[in-house]
Motif scaffolding. Structure first.
Motif, short mmCIF file in Angstrom:
data_model
loop_
_atom_site.label_atom_id
_atom_site.label_comp_id
_atom_site.label_asym_id
_atom_site.label_seq_id
_atom_site.Cartn_x
_atom_site.Cartn_y
_atom_site.Cartn_z
N ALA A 50 -3.09 5.73 7.80
CA ALA A 50 -3.24 4.39 7.49
C ALA A 50 -2.35 3.14 8.32
O ALA A 50 -3.16 2.38 8.62
CB ALA A 50 -2.79 3.98 5.96
N SER A 51 -1.43 3.84 8.95
CA SER A 51 -0.71 3.05 9.83
C SER A 51 -1.48 2.78 11.21
O SER A 51 -1.83 1.76 11.85
CB SER A 51 0.98 3.23 10.09
N ILE A 52 -1.92 3.98 11.55
CA ILE A 52 -2.48 4.01 12.80
C ILE A 52 -3.83 3.16 12.83
O ILE A 52 -4.34 2.40 13.92
CB ILE A 52 -2.77 5.60 13.31
N ALA A 53 -4.55 3.47 11.97
CA ALA A 53 -5.95 2.66 11.53
C ALA A 53 -5.69 1.26 11.50
O ALA A 53 -6.47 0.61 12.14
CB ALA A 53 -6.53 3.05 10.23
N LEU A 65 -5.21 -0.22 3.69
CA LEU A 65 -3.90 -0.62 2.77
C LEU A 65 -3.86 0.23 1.56
O LEU A 65 -2.88 0.52 1.16
CB LEU A 65 -4.16 -2.10 2.62
N LEU A 66 -4.95 0.54 0.81
CA LEU A 66 -5.05 1.31 -0.14
C LEU A 66 -4.47 2.78 0.02
O LEU A 66 -3.49 3.36 -0.66
CB LEU A 66 -6.31 1.64 -0.82
N GLY A 67 -4.64 3.40 1.09
CA GLY A 67 -4.10 4.54 1.83
C GLY A 67 -2.67 4.37 1.72
O GLY A 67 -1.84 5.56 1.63
N LEU A 68 -2.23 3.39 2.57
CA LEU A 68 -0.93 3.36 2.84
C LEU A 68 -0.08 3.13 1.36
O LEU A 68 0.87 3.73 1.33
CB LEU A 68 -0.50 1.96 3.64
N THR A 69 -0.66 2.20 0.43
CA THR A 69 -0.14 2.30 -0.80
C THR A 69 -0.05 3.47 -1.70
O THR A 69 0.86 3.77 -2.26
CB THR A 69 -0.70 1.16 -1.72
#
Length: 92
Positions: A50-53, A65-69
Motif C-alpha cells: 500500500a505504501s509503495i502504491a 488506503l484500505l490495504g494500509l489500514t
C-alpha cells in the motif's frame, strides 16, 4: 450501442500505473485475509504494498488506503491476541 471504445482507439496506460493499481488491490486483499490467518506475515506485506502504491501515485488510492489500514489492523489484532494468550499465534 457500444459502451467502450475499440482497443485501437484507447490510449494505452503506462505499465507503472497498472502495477501500482495492482499493488493497491493486492494490499487490500492481503490485509483483509490477514485479519483471519497469517497476520504476522500478511499485515506487513499489505502495509509495504500500500505504501509503495501510494508513493507511486496509484489511481486506486482508496484501495491502497484500505490495504494500509487493514495491514495495521492485522498487526493490532495479533498484538491483542498475543497479550491475551501470551503466545505468538492465535486460533478460533
Amino acid at each position: 450501442m457500444q459502451l467502450t471504445a475499440p482497443a485501437h482507439d484507447r490510449a494505452p496506460r503506462p505499465t507503472g500505473v497498472r502495477d501500482t493499481d495492482g499493488m493497491a488491490v493486492a494490499s487490500f486483499i492481503l490485509g483483509l485475509v490477514g485479519l483471519l490467518v497469517l497476520n504476522l506475515f500478511l499485515g506487513p506485506i499489505a502495509i509495504v504494498l500500500a505504501s509503495i502504491a501510494l508513493i507511486r501515485g496509484t489511481s486506486r488510492r482508496g484501495r491502497a488506503l484500505l490495504g494500509l489500514t487493514l495491514g495495521i489492523a492485522d498487526l493490532l489484532v495479533l498484538l491483542a491476541f498475543m497479550q491475551a494468550d501470551s503466545t505468538v499465534s492465535w486460533s478460533f
